[in-house]
Enzyme design. Structure first.
Site, PDB file in Angstrom:
ATOM      1  N   GLY A  76       0.794  -1.225   0.000  1.00 15.00           N
ATOM      2  CA  GLY A  76       0.000   0.000   0.000  1.00 15.00           C
ATOM      3  C   GLY A  76       0.824   1.271   0.000  1.00 15.00           C
ATOM      4  O   GLY A  76       0.547   2.221  -0.744  1.00 15.00           O
ATOM      5  N   ILE A  77       1.856   1.338   0.846  1.00 24.59           N
ATOM      6  CA  ILE A  77       2.670   2.547   0.913  1.00 24.59           C
ATOM      7  C   ILE A  77       3.433   2.747  -0.393  1.00 24.59           C
ATOM      8  O   ILE A  77       3.473   3.855  -0.948  1.00 24.59           O
ATOM      9  CB  ILE A  77       3.640   2.492   2.109  1.00 24.59           C
ATOM     10  CG1 ILE A  77       2.860   2.552   3.425  1.00 24.59           C
ATOM     11  CG2 ILE A  77       4.651   3.629   2.043  1.00 24.59           C
ATOM     12  CD1 ILE A  77       3.713   2.356   4.665  1.00 24.59           C
ATOM     13  N   ARG A 123      12.567  -0.790   7.527  1.00 25.07           N
ATOM     14  CA  ARG A 123      13.051  -1.243   8.813  1.00 25.07           C
ATOM     15  C   ARG A 123      14.572  -1.234   8.812  1.00 25.07           C
ATOM     16  O   ARG A 123      15.211  -1.552   7.812  1.00 25.07           O
ATOM     17  CB  ARG A 123      12.562  -2.668   9.139  1.00 25.07           C
ATOM     18  CG  ARG A 123      11.163  -2.725   9.745  1.00 25.07           C
ATOM     19  CD  ARG A 123      11.110  -2.059  11.105  1.00 25.07           C
ATOM     20  NE  ARG A 123       9.801  -2.066  11.698  1.00 25.07           N
ATOM     21  CZ  ARG A 123       8.886  -1.118  11.548  1.00 25.07           C
ATOM     22  NH1 ARG A 123       9.137  -0.087  10.757  1.00 25.07           N
ATOM     23  NH2 ARG A 123       7.736  -1.185  12.170  1.00 25.07           N
ATOM     24  N   GLU A 154      17.802   1.345  17.622  1.00 27.12           N
ATOM     25  CA  GLU A 154      17.165   2.654  17.803  1.00 27.12           C
ATOM     26  C   GLU A 154      16.995   2.938  19.286  1.00 27.12           C
ATOM     27  O   GLU A 154      16.537   2.061  20.016  1.00 27.12           O
ATOM     28  CB  GLU A 154      15.816   2.693  17.078  1.00 27.12           C
ATOM     29  CG  GLU A 154      15.958   2.510  15.578  1.00 27.12           C
ATOM     30  CD  GLU A 154      14.631   2.552  14.832  1.00 27.12           C
ATOM     31  OE1 GLU A 154      13.565   2.681  15.491  1.00 27.12           O
ATOM     32  OE2 GLU A 154      14.633   2.468  13.598  1.00 27.12           O
ATOM     33  N   HIS A 184      13.055   7.632  12.861  1.00 34.90           N
ATOM     34  CA  HIS A 184      11.894   6.747  12.687  1.00 34.90           C
ATOM     35  C   HIS A 184      10.592   7.561  12.744  1.00 34.90           C
ATOM     36  O   HIS A 184       9.674   7.237  13.506  1.00 34.90           O
ATOM     37  CB  HIS A 184      11.889   5.644  13.751  1.00 34.90           C
ATOM     38  CG  HIS A 184      11.153   4.423  13.309  1.00 34.90           C
ATOM     39  ND1 HIS A 184      11.587   3.151  13.568  1.00 34.90           N
ATOM     40  CD2 HIS A 184      10.001   4.270  12.606  1.00 34.90           C
ATOM     41  CE1 HIS A 184      10.733   2.265  13.077  1.00 34.90           C
ATOM     42  NE2 HIS A 184       9.752   2.923  12.486  1.00 34.90           N
TER      43      HIS A 184
END
Length: 309
Positions: free
Chosen positions: A150-151, A233, A262, A281
């Site tokens: 979708g993205i 990611r 992170e 992020h």
């Protein structure tokens, strides 16, 4: 004990909606206090997290959870197999932050192409580095999308509107699927994409198959002078190899929003690479997407708890 524990930041209106029907503990700093988080989770029926809370191991073993709400779409911080075995529903906010990520990628394409948006301090100091900051255009260039969910499809729409040719690699989507033609995107093999794309944007989950997918060898097979954008990611790109490719000039630039660890540790190989833009992020988080993501998760978590009552 609270029925719902929220361990990372969430839109206040969505929290208020949950509090109207449930006993809610909302503390966006709980993620940094794992012992307190585990104690709170042991008595709750629902846990709502973003990407930093690790929903696995001891956090699951002592809990009576019925549902985990994920304020985002990636699930690599959640042990989904263990949740299934315990009958715990896992609810991501699928689709709610697509626009935010797609706009971030488009901004990255434009910034990396022009190469002049880090010139504020030089210009303010009286320098006038026009020749050094002459960049390029994205119109007429080739964008390669690794993953075509979708993205990535929202990115393709925006990139094609800017005059880019778009190709994508997705082994899970058949070459005759109607979405390819509908969106004007060419399905290709990964090696073809690497060789031809002027810009590569990553849109795959972190799995054993995608970990270090962009290692030194694959980065070396990218088109010379190409740029890389990673909003997917950390762990998909070998960070030291990317830093080497940027410093050598093999790649012209990168925009990285996600990292192996992170927050990004001090001394990371990506630190002080001049043609690398780093963000914390945040690609999928805007004021608008936070409202959408929080509302979707709040509603679905509430429905799950009422159904399980």
């Amino acid at each position: 004990m609270a029925e719902i524990v929220i361990s990372e930041f969430m839109d206040e209106a969505a929290v208020a909606d949950l509090r109207a029907s449930f006993d809610v503990l909302y503390d966006k700093t709980l993620v940094d206090r794992p012992e307190e988080l585990a104690a709170a989770a042991a008595g709750c029926r629902a846990l709502i997290v973003r990407n930093r809370t690790q929903v696995r191991g001891a956090l699951l073993e002592g809990a009576r959870l019925r549902v985990v709400g994920r304020l985002g779409v990636g699930l690599d911080n959640i042990d989904c197999k263990a949740c299934r075995e315990r009958g715990i529903a896992v609810i991501p906010a699928t689709g709610a932050n697509n626009t935010a990520v797609a706009e971030y990628v488009l901004a990255g394409l434009l910034m990396l192409a022009r190469g002049c948006y880090c010139g504020t301090f030089a210009v303010a100091a009286g320098s006038w580095p026009r020749e050094r900051m002459v960049g390029g255009e994205i119109s007429g260039k080739v964008l390669g999308l690794v993953g075509f969910g979708g993205i990535a499809r929202d990115v393709a729409l925006r990139a094609r509107a800017c005059g880019m040719r778009v190709m994508a690699y997705d082994p899970f989507l058949p070459a005759d699927a109607p979405d390819w033609e509908k969106l004007g995107v060419e399905p290709v093999m990964l090696e073809t994409l690497l060789a031809e794309a002027d810009a590569v944007s990553l849109h795959v989950p972190l799995t054993p198959d995608t970990r270090q997918l962009f290692d030194a060898g694959r980065l070396a097979r990218m088109k010379p002078g190409a740029v890389l954008i990673n909003t997917a990611r950390g762990g998909i790109v070998e960070e030291a190899a990317l830093a080497d490719a940027l410093r050598s000039g093999r790649l012209a630039g990168a925009m990285v929003d996600v990292f192996e660890k992170e927050p990004l540790p001090a001394g990371s190989p990506l630190a002080d690479v001049p043609n690398c833009l780093l963000t914390p992020h945040i690609a999928g988080v805007t004021r608008e997407s936070n409202v959408r993501v929080s509302a979707v998760v709040a509603r679905k978590v509430a429905e799950c708890l009422r159904g399980a009552a």
